[in-house]
Design a protein around this motif. Structure first.
Motif, PDB file in Angstrom:
ATOM      1  N   GLY A  51      -5.490  -4.436   9.789  1.00 53.73           N
ATOM      2  CA  GLY A  51      -5.592  -5.396   8.695  1.00 53.73           C
ATOM      3  C   GLY A  51      -6.462  -4.889   7.554  1.00 53.73           C
ATOM      4  N   ALA A  52      -7.578  -4.225   7.891  1.00 54.78           N
ATOM      5  CA  ALA A  52      -8.473  -3.695   6.860  1.00 54.78           C
ATOM      6  C   ALA A  52      -7.804  -2.576   6.063  1.00 54.78           C
ATOM      7  CB  ALA A  52      -9.768  -3.188   7.500  1.00 54.78           C
ATOM      8  N   ILE A  53      -7.081  -1.696   6.746  1.00 48.45           N
ATOM      9  CA  ILE A  53      -6.390  -0.599   6.050  1.00 48.45           C
ATOM     10  C   ILE A  53      -5.360  -1.151   5.067  1.00 48.45           C
ATOM     11  CG2 ILE A  53      -4.766   1.315   6.378  1.00 48.45           C
ATOM     12  CD1 ILE A  53      -6.217   1.928   9.016  1.00 48.45           C
ATOM     13  N   LEU A  54      -4.539  -2.092   5.528  1.00 40.86           N
ATOM     14  CA  LEU A  54      -3.509  -2.659   4.652  1.00 40.86           C
ATOM     15  C   LEU A  54      -4.125  -3.476   3.519  1.00 40.86           C
ATOM     16  CD1 LEU A  54      -0.879  -3.775   7.335  1.00 40.86           C
ATOM     17  CD2 LEU A  54      -0.873  -1.707   5.933  1.00 40.86           C
ATOM     18  N   TYR A  55      -5.244  -4.139   3.797  1.00 44.26           N
ATOM     19  CA  TYR A  55      -5.899  -4.941   2.761  1.00 44.26           C
ATOM     20  C   TYR A  55      -6.437  -4.058   1.638  1.00 44.26           C
ATOM     21  CZ  TYR A  55      -9.237  -8.111   0.545  1.00 44.26           C
ATOM     22  OH  TYR A  55      -9.942  -8.857  -0.370  1.00 44.26           O
ATOM     23  N   PHE A  56      -7.112  -2.968   1.985  1.00 43.08           N
ATOM     24  CA  PHE A  56      -7.678  -2.078   0.970  1.00 43.08           C
ATOM     25  C   PHE A  56      -6.588  -1.299   0.224  1.00 43.08           C
ATOM     26  CE2 PHE A  56     -11.552  -2.496   3.633  1.00 43.08           C
ATOM     27  CZ  PHE A  56     -12.399  -2.969   2.639  1.00 43.08           C
ATOM     28  N   LEU A  57      -5.409  -1.161   0.845  1.00 48.20           N
ATOM     29  CA  LEU A  57      -4.291  -0.518   0.150  1.00 48.20           C
ATOM     30  C   LEU A  57      -3.524  -1.487  -0.734  1.00 48.20           C
ATOM     31  CD1 LEU A  57      -2.844   1.787   2.976  1.00 48.20           C
ATOM     32  CD2 LEU A  57      -4.153   2.488   0.956  1.00 48.20           C
ATOM     33  N   GLY A  58      -3.898  -2.771  -0.693  1.00 54.48           N
ATOM     34  CA  GLY A  58      -3.264  -3.763  -1.552  1.00 54.48           C
ATOM     35  C   GLY A  58      -1.940  -4.279  -1.045  1.00 54.48           C
ATOM     36  N   ILE A  59      -1.691  -4.208   0.252  1.00 55.01           N
ATOM     37  CA  ILE A  59      -0.436  -4.711   0.826  1.00 55.01           C
ATOM     38  C   ILE A  59      -0.544  -6.217   1.038  1.00 55.01           C
ATOM     39  CG2 ILE A  59       1.211  -4.473   2.715  1.00 55.01           C
ATOM     40  CD1 ILE A  59       0.878  -1.972   0.996  1.00 55.01           C
ATOM     41  N   GLU A  60       0.480  -6.938   0.640  1.00 56.48           N
ATOM     42  CA  GLU A  60       0.491  -8.383   0.854  1.00 56.48           C
ATOM     43  C   GLU A  60       0.586  -8.702   2.348  1.00 56.48           C
ATOM     44  OE1 GLU A  60       3.470 -10.332  -1.403  1.00 56.48           O
ATOM     45  OE2 GLU A  60       2.881  -9.431  -3.309  1.00 56.48           O
TER      46      GLU A  60
ATOM     47  N   ALA B 272       4.534  -2.768  15.650  1.00 52.28           N
ATOM     48  CA  ALA B 272       3.445  -3.100  14.731  1.00 52.28           C
ATOM     49  C   ALA B 272       3.363  -2.118  13.575  1.00 52.28           C
ATOM     50  CB  ALA B 272       2.120  -3.131  15.487  1.00 52.28           C
ATOM     51  N   THR B 273       3.748  -0.869  13.800  1.00 49.51           N
ATOM     52  CA  THR B 273       3.723   0.132  12.729  1.00 49.51           C
ATOM     53  C   THR B 273       4.875  -0.069  11.751  1.00 49.51           C
ATOM     54  OG1 THR B 273       2.708   1.723  14.253  1.00 49.51           O
ATOM     55  CG2 THR B 273       3.695   2.600  12.254  1.00 49.51           C
ATOM     56  N   ILE B 274       6.045  -0.482  12.255  1.00 47.92           N
ATOM     57  CA  ILE B 274       7.230  -0.626  11.402  1.00 47.92           C
ATOM     58  C   ILE B 274       7.221  -1.945  10.631  1.00 47.92           C
ATOM     59  CG2 ILE B 274       9.757  -0.754  11.441  1.00 47.92           C
ATOM     60  CD1 ILE B 274       9.729   1.061  13.838  1.00 47.92           C
ATOM     61  N   LEU B 275       6.575  -2.969  11.142  1.00 51.59           N
ATOM     62  CA  LEU B 275       6.632  -4.298  10.526  1.00 51.59           C
ATOM     63  C   LEU B 275       6.223  -4.329   9.054  1.00 51.59           C
ATOM     64  CD1 LEU B 275       5.441  -6.790  13.297  1.00 51.59           C
ATOM     65  CD2 LEU B 275       7.663  -6.660  12.207  1.00 51.59           C
ATOM     66  N   PRO B 276       5.147  -3.636   8.629  1.00 51.88           N
ATOM     67  CA  PRO B 276       4.776  -3.710   7.199  1.00 51.88           C
ATOM     68  C   PRO B 276       5.750  -2.990   6.269  1.00 51.88           C
ATOM     69  CG  PRO B 276       2.905  -3.029   8.548  1.00 51.88           C
ATOM     70  CD  PRO B 276       4.122  -2.922   9.399  1.00 51.88           C
ATOM     71  N   LEU B 277       6.703  -2.227   6.807  1.00 53.97           N
ATOM     72  CA  LEU B 277       7.579  -1.420   5.958  1.00 53.97           C
ATOM     73  C   LEU B 277       8.373  -2.259   4.958  1.00 53.97           C
ATOM     74  CD1 LEU B 277       8.704   1.356   5.260  1.00 53.97           C
ATOM     75  CD2 LEU B 277      10.384   1.081   7.100  1.00 53.97           C
ATOM     76  N   PRO B 278       9.024  -3.372   5.334  1.00 52.35           N
ATOM     77  CA  PRO B 278       9.739  -4.162   4.321  1.00 52.35           C
ATOM     78  C   PRO B 278       8.829  -4.691   3.220  1.00 52.35           C
ATOM     79  CG  PRO B 278      10.424  -4.786   6.539  1.00 52.35           C
ATOM     80  CD  PRO B 278       9.242  -3.902   6.700  1.00 52.35           C
ATOM     81  N   MET B 279       7.629  -5.132   3.594  1.00 56.12           N
ATOM     82  CA  MET B 279       6.708  -5.637   2.588  1.00 56.12           C
ATOM     83  C   MET B 279       6.258  -4.525   1.646  1.00 56.12           C
ATOM     84  SD  MET B 279       5.468  -8.379   1.478  1.00 56.12           S
ATOM     85  CE  MET B 279       5.993  -9.371   2.879  1.00 56.12           C
ATOM     86  N   VAL B 280       6.087  -3.316   2.171  1.00 56.02           N
ATOM     87  CA  VAL B 280       5.709  -2.178   1.329  1.00 56.02           C
ATOM     88  C   VAL B 280       6.826  -1.857   0.342  1.00 56.02           C
ATOM     89  CG1 VAL B 280       5.196   0.295   1.351  1.00 56.02           C
ATOM     90  CG2 VAL B 280       4.123  -1.210   3.024  1.00 56.02           C
ATOM     91  N   LEU B 281       8.060  -1.899   0.803  1.00 54.40           N
ATOM     92  CA  LEU B 281       9.197  -1.584  -0.073  1.00 54.40           C
ATOM     93  C   LEU B 281       9.455  -2.677  -1.104  1.00 54.40           C
ATOM     94  CD1 LEU B 281      11.705  -0.132   2.557  1.00 54.40           C
ATOM     95  CD2 LEU B 281      10.264   1.147   0.960  1.00 54.40           C
TER      96      LEU B 281
ATOM     97  N   THR C 222       0.609   5.158  -1.885  1.00 56.84           N
ATOM     98  CA  THR C 222       0.137   3.976  -1.158  1.00 56.84           C
ATOM     99  C   THR C 222       1.121   3.579  -0.062  1.00 56.84           C
ATOM    100  OG1 THR C 222      -0.967   3.197  -3.164  1.00 56.84           O
ATOM    101  CG2 THR C 222      -0.637   1.599  -1.404  1.00 56.84           C
ATOM    102  N   ALA C 223       2.414   3.671  -0.360  1.00 56.02           N
ATOM    103  CA  ALA C 223       3.423   3.314   0.645  1.00 56.02           C
ATOM    104  C   ALA C 223       3.359   4.245   1.851  1.00 56.02           C
ATOM    105  CB  ALA C 223       4.817   3.357   0.013  1.00 56.02           C
ATOM    106  N   VAL C 224       3.180   5.548   1.579  1.00 54.74           N
ATOM    107  CA  VAL C 224       3.082   6.504   2.685  1.00 54.74           C
ATOM    108  C   VAL C 224       1.831   6.247   3.513  1.00 54.74           C
ATOM    109  CG1 VAL C 224       2.794   8.944   3.248  1.00 54.74           C
ATOM    110  CG2 VAL C 224       4.438   8.268   1.496  1.00 54.74           C
ATOM    111  N   LEU C 225       0.708   5.976   2.838  1.00 55.17           N
ATOM    112  CA  LEU C 225      -0.542   5.696   3.561  1.00 55.17           C
ATOM    113  C   LEU C 225      -0.443   4.395   4.362  1.00 55.17           C
ATOM    114  CD1 LEU C 225      -3.225   6.675   0.885  1.00 55.17           C
ATOM    115  CD2 LEU C 225      -2.582   7.944   2.949  1.00 55.17           C
ATOM    116  N   ALA C 226       0.271   3.404   3.829  1.00 57.62           N
ATOM    117  CA  ALA C 226       0.394   2.117   4.518  1.00 57.62           C
ATOM    118  C   ALA C 226       1.169   2.237   5.822  1.00 57.62           C
ATOM    119  CB  ALA C 226       1.071   1.097   3.603  1.00 57.62           C
ATOM    120  N   ILE C 227       1.995   3.258   5.947  1.00 61.92           N
ATOM    121  CA  ILE C 227       2.729   3.484   7.190  1.00 61.92           C
ATOM    122  C   ILE C 227       2.033   4.531   8.060  1.00 61.92           C
ATOM    123  CG2 ILE C 227       4.944   4.173   8.176  1.00 61.92           C
ATOM    124  CD1 ILE C 227       4.977   1.490   6.743  1.00 61.92           C
ATOM    125  N   ALA C 228       1.530   5.587   7.430  1.00 59.76           N
ATOM    126  CA  ALA C 228       0.955   6.706   8.191  1.00 59.76           C
ATOM    127  C   ALA C 228      -0.386   6.347   8.835  1.00 59.76           C
ATOM    128  CB  ALA C 228       0.785   7.922   7.284  1.00 59.76           C
TER     129      ALA C 228
END
Length: 357
Positions: free
Chosen positions: A218-227, A250-259, A268-274
């Motif tokens: 949650g902290a990683i995605l928050y600091f990357l600005g992911i909704e 859990a790793t794949i779930l944020p992918l649609p929101m990132v796209l 940012t998109a690569v970091l949000a998944i990697a």
């Protein structure tokens, strides 16, 4: 002359023993089939009860800490543990409700983003060589009914509310199990104590590791600005209870929101998944095995088969409960001479069978 007379007798006794073994194996297989059918049929009642049992095992740690170290009577300690559980569940329900509301509010924006992504893909990909008109690539997507997306989100909300409604039944079971527990000694209680000790260690370790994983994701995605970063952190916490498969989901779930986020850069998109994926891999393959060790003594293949079996019977909740239930079955199998080979097989100790052969 005596040996000639005793030979048919020995042969008959061996044949009878062989037939008894066949009958025992057949009865065991029929019993497994009958129990599986009963588990599927009684799913509406058994799932809340089993959840309550494991929740009581986890809450007993909090009760023991209060009674042992704070010198608090047992009844107030149970009451405080229940209040803490209700507060935590209320916070989780509020977070889920907020995430679903945000998804519903931004449904129009996400639908337009899908069309924009299709247009960009039509400009980049060599669609003309494939016989596809790039100008009509995103045309069908523009007619996607946003109300359909809203209905899907509403159905998701109703499913979550259905789970919460079952939570009341779970809470009733928890109250009866906590207030009705008593201490006694005997062979049955010894088995129960062993089961409770192993499952308690598993639950405590798994909860601590899952909380750490969820907070970090949650902290990683928050600091990357992911909704919905907090919602994805909560999902990472919950899915960590499903071995192997949960971390991948859990790793794949944020992918649609990132796209679908228009302001997200490629980096940012690569970091949000990697970054969450690397964290899940580190926790699942390095940290967790070292901390937990062989506490449950189950082979990875057995765990995977248990996930498939209990998931088929009880759905996603069955996958959450698959590992502790399988560990309990293994402990019970160790107590009986007839089922001890199954316990060794579940632990992956195949050398015992080769020695017998």
């Amino acid at each position: 002359h005596r040996n000639l007379h005793s030979f048919p007798t020995r042969r008959c006794s061996d044949l009878e023993q062989y037939e008894r073994r066949i009958q025992t194996v057949c009865l065991f297989i029929l019993s497994v089939v009958a129990v599986t059918v009963a588990l599927s049929w009684l799913k509406p009642v058994l799932i809340p009860f089993v959840l309550a049992v494991f929740l009581v095992i986890g809450l007993s740690v909090l009760v023991d800490v209060q009674t042992r170290y704070l010198r608090m009577p047992r009844l107030p300690a149970i009451f405080i543990a229940l209040v803490v559980t209700l507060v935590v569940l209320a916070c989780l329900a509020a977070l889920v409700s907020q995430s679903v509301t945000q998804l519903t509010t931004n449904a129009d924006l996400y639908g337009q983003r899908v069309v924009d992504l299709a247009d960009k893909a039509a400009k980049v990909l060599p669609l003309e060589k494939m016989g596809i008109n790039p100008e009509t690539m995103g045309h069908p997507l523009s007619y996607v009914n946003v109300g359909t997306i809203r209905n899907m989100l509403v159905n998701t909300t109703n499913s979550i509310l259905g789970v919460l409604s079952k939570g009341m039944l779970v809470l009733i079971f928890v109250c009866f199990l906590l207030f009705g527990s008593h201490q006694s000694k005997g062979p049955i209680e010894d088995v129960r104590d062993e089961l409770e000790l192993r499952i308690k260690r598993y639950i405590i370790t798994k909860v601590l590791i899952s909380i750490t994983t969820g907070v970090l994701v949650g902290a990683i995605l928050y600091f990357l600005g992911i909704e919905l970063a907090l919602g994805f952190g909560l999902l990472a916490f919950l899915l960590n209870f499903i071995p192997s498969i949960g971390s991948v989901i859990a790793t794949i779930l944020p992918l649609p929101m990132v796209l679908l986020s228009p302001d997200i850069t490629v980096t940012t998109a690569v970091l949000a998944i990697a970054l969450p994926g690397g964290l899940q891999f580190l926790v699942g393959n390095v940290i967790e095995p070292k901390i937990m060790g062989q506490s449950l003594d189950l082979h990875p293949v057995v765990i995977l088969l248990a996930l498939m079996f209990w998931g088929m019977l009880w759905g996603i909740l069955g996958m959450f409960l698959a590992v502790p239930i399988t560990a309990i079955m293994k402990i019970l199998f160790e107590r009986t001479e007839f089922t001890q080979p199954l316990a060794h097989l579940m632990a992956g100790r195949l050398d015992i069978f080769t020695k017998k052969i």
